[in-house]
Design an enzyme around this catalytic site. Structure first.
Site, PDB file in Angstrom:
ATOM      1  N   GLY A 183       3.956   1.129   2.481  1.00 17.00           N
ATOM      2  CA  GLY A 183       4.915   0.093   2.124  1.00 17.00           C
ATOM      3  C   GLY A 183       5.738   0.460   0.902  1.00 17.00           C
ATOM      4  O   GLY A 183       6.976   0.314   0.894  1.00 17.00           O
ATOM      5  N   GLU A 213      -1.202  13.390  19.025  1.00 25.89           N
ATOM      6  CA  GLU A 213      -1.624  13.906  17.715  1.00 25.89           C
ATOM      7  C   GLU A 213      -3.117  14.230  17.730  1.00 25.89           C
ATOM      8  O   GLU A 213      -3.539  15.291  17.235  1.00 25.89           O
ATOM      9  CB  GLU A 213      -1.302  12.864  16.648  1.00 25.89           C
ATOM     10  CG  GLU A 213      -1.696  13.216  15.238  1.00 25.89           C
ATOM     11  CD  GLU A 213      -1.452  12.045  14.298  1.00 25.89           C
ATOM     12  OE1 GLU A 213      -2.377  11.675  13.557  1.00 25.89           O
ATOM     13  OE2 GLU A 213      -0.338  11.468  14.333  1.00 25.89           O
ATOM     14  N   TYR A 214      -3.937  13.338  18.281  1.00 28.98           N
ATOM     15  CA  TYR A 214      -5.376  13.614  18.413  1.00 28.98           C
ATOM     16  C   TYR A 214      -5.588  14.911  19.183  1.00 28.98           C
ATOM     17  O   TYR A 214      -6.413  15.751  18.813  1.00 28.98           O
ATOM     18  CB  TYR A 214      -6.065  12.479  19.191  1.00 28.98           C
ATOM     19  CG  TYR A 214      -6.527  11.292  18.394  1.00 28.98           C
ATOM     20  CD1 TYR A 214      -5.650  10.563  17.601  1.00 28.98           C
ATOM     21  CD2 TYR A 214      -7.848  10.858  18.466  1.00 28.98           C
ATOM     22  CE1 TYR A 214      -6.072   9.445  16.902  1.00 28.98           C
ATOM     23  CE2 TYR A 214      -8.287   9.744  17.772  1.00 28.98           C
ATOM     24  CZ  TYR A 214      -7.385   9.039  16.996  1.00 28.98           C
ATOM     25  OH  TYR A 214      -7.813   7.935  16.309  1.00 28.98           O
ATOM     26  N   HIS A 239       2.175   8.760  20.941  1.00 25.31           N
ATOM     27  CA  HIS A 239       2.382   9.773  19.893  1.00 25.31           C
ATOM     28  C   HIS A 239       1.071  10.074  19.180  1.00 25.31           C
ATOM     29  O   HIS A 239       0.686  11.231  18.993  1.00 25.31           O
ATOM     30  CB  HIS A 239       3.428   9.284  18.883  1.00 25.31           C
ATOM     31  CG  HIS A 239       3.411  10.016  17.573  1.00 25.31           C
ATOM     32  ND1 HIS A 239       2.463   9.771  16.591  1.00 25.31           N
ATOM     33  CD2 HIS A 239       4.215  10.987  17.075  1.00 25.31           C
ATOM     34  CE1 HIS A 239       2.689  10.559  15.562  1.00 25.31           C
ATOM     35  NE2 HIS A 239       3.740  11.302  15.828  1.00 25.31           N
ATOM     36  N   ASN A 240       0.357   9.017  18.779  1.00 31.26           N
ATOM     37  CA  ASN A 240      -0.895   9.220  18.061  1.00 31.26           C
ATOM     38  C   ASN A 240      -1.952   9.870  18.947  1.00 31.26           C
ATOM     39  O   ASN A 240      -2.759  10.679  18.479  1.00 31.26           O
ATOM     40  CB  ASN A 240      -1.409   7.887  17.510  1.00 31.26           C
ATOM     41  CG  ASN A 240      -0.655   7.445  16.273  1.00 31.26           C
ATOM     42  OD1 ASN A 240       0.497   7.831  16.070  1.00 31.26           O
ATOM     43  ND2 ASN A 240      -1.271   6.632  15.455  1.00 31.26           N
ATOM     44  N   LYS A 271       4.530   4.777  20.069  1.00 30.33           N
ATOM     45  CA  LYS A 271       3.821   5.249  18.870  1.00 30.33           C
ATOM     46  C   LYS A 271       2.350   5.515  19.189  1.00 30.33           C
ATOM     47  O   LYS A 271       1.751   6.474  18.695  1.00 30.33           O
ATOM     48  CB  LYS A 271       3.939   4.204  17.756  1.00 30.33           C
ATOM     49  CG  LYS A 271       3.129   4.527  16.477  1.00 30.33           C
ATOM     50  CD  LYS A 271       3.509   5.876  15.883  1.00 30.33           C
ATOM     51  CE  LYS A 271       3.069   6.035  14.426  1.00 30.33           C
ATOM     52  NZ  LYS A 271       1.661   5.865  14.163  1.00 30.33           N
ATOM     53  N   LYS A 275      -2.222  -4.372   7.457  1.00 27.79           N
ATOM     54  CA  LYS A 275      -3.226  -3.906   8.403  1.00 27.79           C
ATOM     55  C   LYS A 275      -3.028  -4.567   9.764  1.00 27.79           C
ATOM     56  O   LYS A 275      -2.767  -5.763   9.851  1.00 27.79           O
ATOM     57  CB  LYS A 275      -4.623  -4.212   7.860  1.00 27.79           C
ATOM     58  CG  LYS A 275      -5.759  -3.585   8.658  1.00 27.79           C
ATOM     59  CD  LYS A 275      -7.090  -3.872   7.983  1.00 27.79           C
ATOM     60  CE  LYS A 275      -8.234  -3.255   8.789  1.00 27.79           C
ATOM     61  NZ  LYS A 275      -9.553  -3.534   8.173  1.00 27.79           N
ATOM     62  N   SER A 316       5.919   6.971  11.888  1.00 27.94           N
ATOM     63  CA  SER A 316       5.049   8.143  11.781  1.00 27.94           C
ATOM     64  C   SER A 316       5.569   9.113  10.737  1.00 27.94           C
ATOM     65  O   SER A 316       6.773   9.296  10.599  1.00 27.94           O
ATOM     66  CB  SER A 316       4.947   8.860  13.131  1.00 27.94           C
ATOM     67  OG  SER A 316       4.143  10.015  13.004  1.00 27.94           O
ATOM     68  N   GLY A 317       4.643   9.738  10.072  1.00 32.63           N
ATOM     69  CA  GLY A 317       4.997  10.742   9.075  1.00 32.63           C
ATOM     70  C   GLY A 317       4.129  10.674   7.848  1.00 32.63           C
ATOM     71  O   GLY A 317       4.247  11.498   6.945  1.00 32.63           O
ATOM     72  N   ARG A 324     -17.672   6.865  49.759  1.00 34.52           N
ATOM     73  CA  ARG A 324     -17.373   5.459  49.465  1.00 34.52           C
ATOM     74  C   ARG A 324     -17.373   4.624  50.745  1.00 34.52           C
ATOM     75  O   ARG A 324     -17.818   3.473  50.753  1.00 34.52           O
ATOM     76  CB  ARG A 324     -16.009   5.332  48.754  1.00 34.52           C
ATOM     77  CG  ARG A 324     -15.975   6.000  47.390  1.00 34.52           C
ATOM     78  CD  ARG A 324     -14.603   5.878  46.721  1.00 34.52           C
ATOM     79  NE  ARG A 324     -14.381   4.514  46.279  1.00 34.52           N
ATOM     80  CZ  ARG A 324     -13.405   3.733  46.710  1.00 34.52           C
ATOM     81  NH1 ARG A 324     -12.554   4.164  47.622  1.00 34.52           N
ATOM     82  NH2 ARG A 324     -13.263   2.500  46.253  1.00 34.52           N
ATOM     83  N   SER A 333     -14.459  -2.951  54.099  1.00 33.34           N
ATOM     84  CA  SER A 333     -14.015  -3.593  52.866  1.00 33.34           C
ATOM     85  C   SER A 333     -12.487  -3.679  52.879  1.00 33.34           C
ATOM     86  O   SER A 333     -11.809  -2.832  53.460  1.00 33.34           O
ATOM     87  CB  SER A 333     -14.468  -2.800  51.649  1.00 33.34           C
ATOM     88  OG  SER A 333     -13.829  -3.254  50.488  1.00 33.34           O
ATOM     89  N   ALA A 352       0.865  -1.165   0.000  1.00 38.44           N
ATOM     90  CA  ALA A 352       0.000   0.000   0.000  1.00 38.44           C
ATOM     91  C   ALA A 352       0.912   1.228   0.000  1.00 38.44           C
ATOM     92  O   ALA A 352       2.132   1.104  -0.162  1.00 38.44           O
ATOM     93  CB  ALA A 352      -0.922  -0.024   1.209  1.00 38.44           C
TER      94      ALA A 352
END
Length: 483
Positions: A15, A191-192, A187-188, A184, A76, A129-130, A446, A478, A12
Site C-alpha cells: 500500500g 509463478e508456483y 499468474h500466481n 492474477k 488482507k 504483481s511485482g 466404470r 446410469s 503495509a
C-alpha cells in the site's frame, strides 16, 4: 485544501509503495489505515513533502477525494475486504469506485461486484504483481469488474504500471466481475510452477552433478542472458552468489520448508472445477506441502532406502539437458495456464485477450520474462489457439528440447531425485500428443461397476452404450456419463 485524485486504504508495504508510485506520477493520494499510527508514521516519514494526504477516518477519507471518488483497498484478502466495503458504502455516492488490489479469490470478486453495483457504485477487483519493488517502480496490473469503472482509473493505473520496451503499459482491462482476479490467480499459479522448475534444476545440479553454489550461480547467470531470461532466473542467480557472514552460501542455511498463501492452491482447485489438466502447477503446490513435512521427511530418510545419486558423463552436456527440461516444462506450464483461462472465459462469459494478458505479464510482475513475448506473438497469430503446444514457434522448441528433457527425467528417476514438475510436464506433453489413451479401459471399468455407459469408436460421438458385463446386471444404465 486540494482534493485527492485517489484514496488508498492499507499502509503495509504494498500500500505504501503504490501510494508513493501514484504520487510520483503526478497524482495526489489520500491514505487511511485502521491503525491510525501508521498513517502518521507514513505521512511524516516516507511521504513527507509529497502530495499525500493523511486521513484518520473513513468519513475524512471520502471527503478528501474528487468526484467520482476512487478508493483502493490494499488489505488482507477475505473478511477485511468485505468489512471495508461496508464501512465505505454510507460515505460514497452513485458512480464512485471501490477497488480491491489484494489477492482476493475471484468468486469473492464476482459476488462483491454484484453487491457494490446494487448500491449504484462501481467495483474493480485487480491483480497487482511485482512485490514491493514492483509496487513502487511499476507493477503488472490486471483489473476486472464493472466495465464503467475502467475509464475512471485507466489513466492512473496505466501511469503507475510497468512498461514494456515500446512504452506499452503492463495494464489493461481484463474483463467483467472476477476476470482480473482470475487472471492474477493463474499468474500466481504459473509463478508456483516456474519456481518449482527452477528448484528442481538446482536440486539436480547440487545433488546429482555435485555443483557448488558458485558454479550454479554461473550457470543461472548464463541462462539469464539467453532464452530463459526472466526475473526468477535473475534472482536465483543472485541468491546462489549471496554469502552469509561466515563466507558460505546463505541459501544452504535456509530450512527446506516452503510456505504458500493459497493462490496456487486456488488455481489447482479452479482447474479441477473446469476439468483442465493443470498438472504442473498442481505438483508445484504439492511439492510445497511435502516440503513442509520436514520432521516426517527426516525420519523417513533414515527408515527408507533408495538409490544414491551417481553421475558419470559430461557434466556440461547434462547442464544443457537441464536447460532443455526447464524450458520445455515452462512451455507446458504456460500452455496449461492459458488453457485454464480459455475454459474459465467460456464458463463466466469473459472476453479475454490472451496476447494482451501475456503482455501484461511481460513487465513488472514476478513471472516477467522474454518468453512472454513469444506467447504474445502466438496469440497475435491466432487468438483462438487451443494450446500453446500447437503454435509453430513452441512446437519447434519442444521438438528441440524433448530429448534432453527425457534424459533429465530418466536420470532423476534412476537416481532417486524428486522432480515432480519436470515429470508431470513431460507426462502431460506425451498425453496431449497421444492419439489413443487407455481411457477406453477406464470407461469400460466404470460401465462394469456403475453402468456409466461408454461411446464406441465405430459409432457417432454422442451415442452411449451399456454392456451387461456379468450377465447378471441387467440393461439399466446410469444417466451420468461423466460422473
Amino acid at each position: 485544501m486540494e482534493k485527492a485524485d485517489i484514496g488508498l486504504i492499507g499502509l503495509a508495504v504494498m500500500g505504501e509503495n503504490l501510494a508513493l508510485n501514484m504520487e510520483s506520477k503526478g497524482y495526489t493520494v489520500a491514505v487511511f489505515n485502521r491503525s491510525l499510527d501508521k498513517v502518521t508514521r507514513f505521512v511524516e516519514g516516507r511521504a513527507k513533502g509529497r502530495n499525500i494526504i493523511g486521513t484518520y477516518s473513513i468519513e475524512e477519507l471520502a471527503a478528501a477525494l474528487k468526484s467520482p471518488r476512487k478508493i483502493m483497498l490494499m488489505v488482507k484478502a477475505g473478511k477485511p475486504v468485505d468489512d471495508f466495503i461496508d464501512l465505505l458504502l454510507p460515505y460514497l455516492d452513485k458512480g464512485d469506485v471501490i477497488i480491491d488490489g489484494g489477492n482476493s479469490h475471484y468468486q469473492d470478486t464476482i459476488r462483491r461486484t454484484r453487491y457494490v453495483e446494487e448500491w449504484g457504485l462501481l467495483y474493480i477487483g485487480t491483480g497487482v504483481s511485482g512485490g514491493e519493488e514492483g509496487a513502487l517502480k511499476g507493477p503488472s496490473i490486471m483489473p476486472g469488474g464493472s466495465p464503467a469503472a475502467w475509464p475512471h482509473v485507466k489513466p492512473i493505473f496505466q501511469a503507475i504500471a510497468a512498461k514494456v520496451s515500446d512504452g506499452t503499459p503492463c495494464c489493461d482491462w481484463v474483463g467483467d466481475n472476477g476476470a482480473g482476479h482470475f487472471v492474477k490467480m493463474v499468474h500466481n499459479g504459473i509463478e508456483y510452477g516456474d519456481m518449482q522448475l527452477i528448484c528442481e534444476a538446482y536440486h539436480l545440479m547440487k545433488d546429482y552433478l555435485g555443483m557448488s553454489a558458485d558454479e550454479m550461480h554461473e550457470v543461472f547467470k548464463e541462462w539469464n542472458e539467453g532464452e530463459l531470461n526472466s526475473y526468477l532466473i535473475e534472482i536465483t542467480r543472485d541468491i546462489l552468489a549471496y554469502k552469509d557472514t561466515d563466507g558460505t552460501p546463505l541459501v544452504e542455511k535456509i530450512l527446506d520448508t516452503a510456505g504458500q498463501k493459497g493462490t496456487g492452491k486456488w488455481t489447482s482447485i479452479a482447474s479441477l472445477e473446469e476439468g483442465i489438466p493443470l498438472t504442473l502447477i498442481g505438483e508445484a503446490v504439492y511439492a510445497r506441502f511435502l516440503s513442509a513435512m520436514k520432521d516426517e521427511r527426516v525420519a523417513a530418510s533414515r527408515a527408507i532406502s533408495g538409490p544414491k545419486p551417481d553421475f558419470t558423463g559430461d557434466r556440461r552436456q547434462f547442464i544443457n539437458h537441464i536447460k532443455d527440461a526447464l524450458y520445455a516444462s515452462k512451455i507446458v506450464s504456460y500452455a496449461q495456464g492459458f488453457t485454464l483461462l480459455r475454459a474459465a472465459a467460456k464458463t463466466y462469459g469473459w472476453d479475454l485477450k490472451y496476447g494482451d494478458i501475456a503482455l501484461m505479464w511481460r513487465g513488472g510482475c514476478i513471472i516477467r520474462s522474454v518468453f512472454l513475448e513469444e506467447i504474445k506473438k502466438a496469440f497475435d497469430r491466432n487468438n483462438d489457439l487451443a494450446n500453446l503446444l500447437l503454435d509453430p514457434f513452441f512446437k519447434e522448441k519442444m521438438e528441440k528440447a524433448q530429448a534432453g528433457w527425457r534424459r533429465v527425467v530418466s536420470a532423476a528417476v534412476l537416481n532417486g531425485i524428486p522432480v515432480p514438475a519436470f515429470t508431470s510436464a513431460l507426462t502431460y506433453f506425451d498425453g496431449y500428443r497421444t492419439e489413443r489413451l487407455p481411457a477406453n479401459l477406464l470407461q469400460a471399468q466404470r460401465d462394469y461397476f456403475g453402468a456409466h455407459t461408454y461411446e464406441r469408436v465405430d459409432k457417432p460421438r454422442g451415442e452411449f452404450f451399456h454392456t451387461n458385463w456379468t450377465g447378471e446386471g441387467g440393461t439399466t444404465a446410469s444417466t451420468v456419463y461423466t460422473g
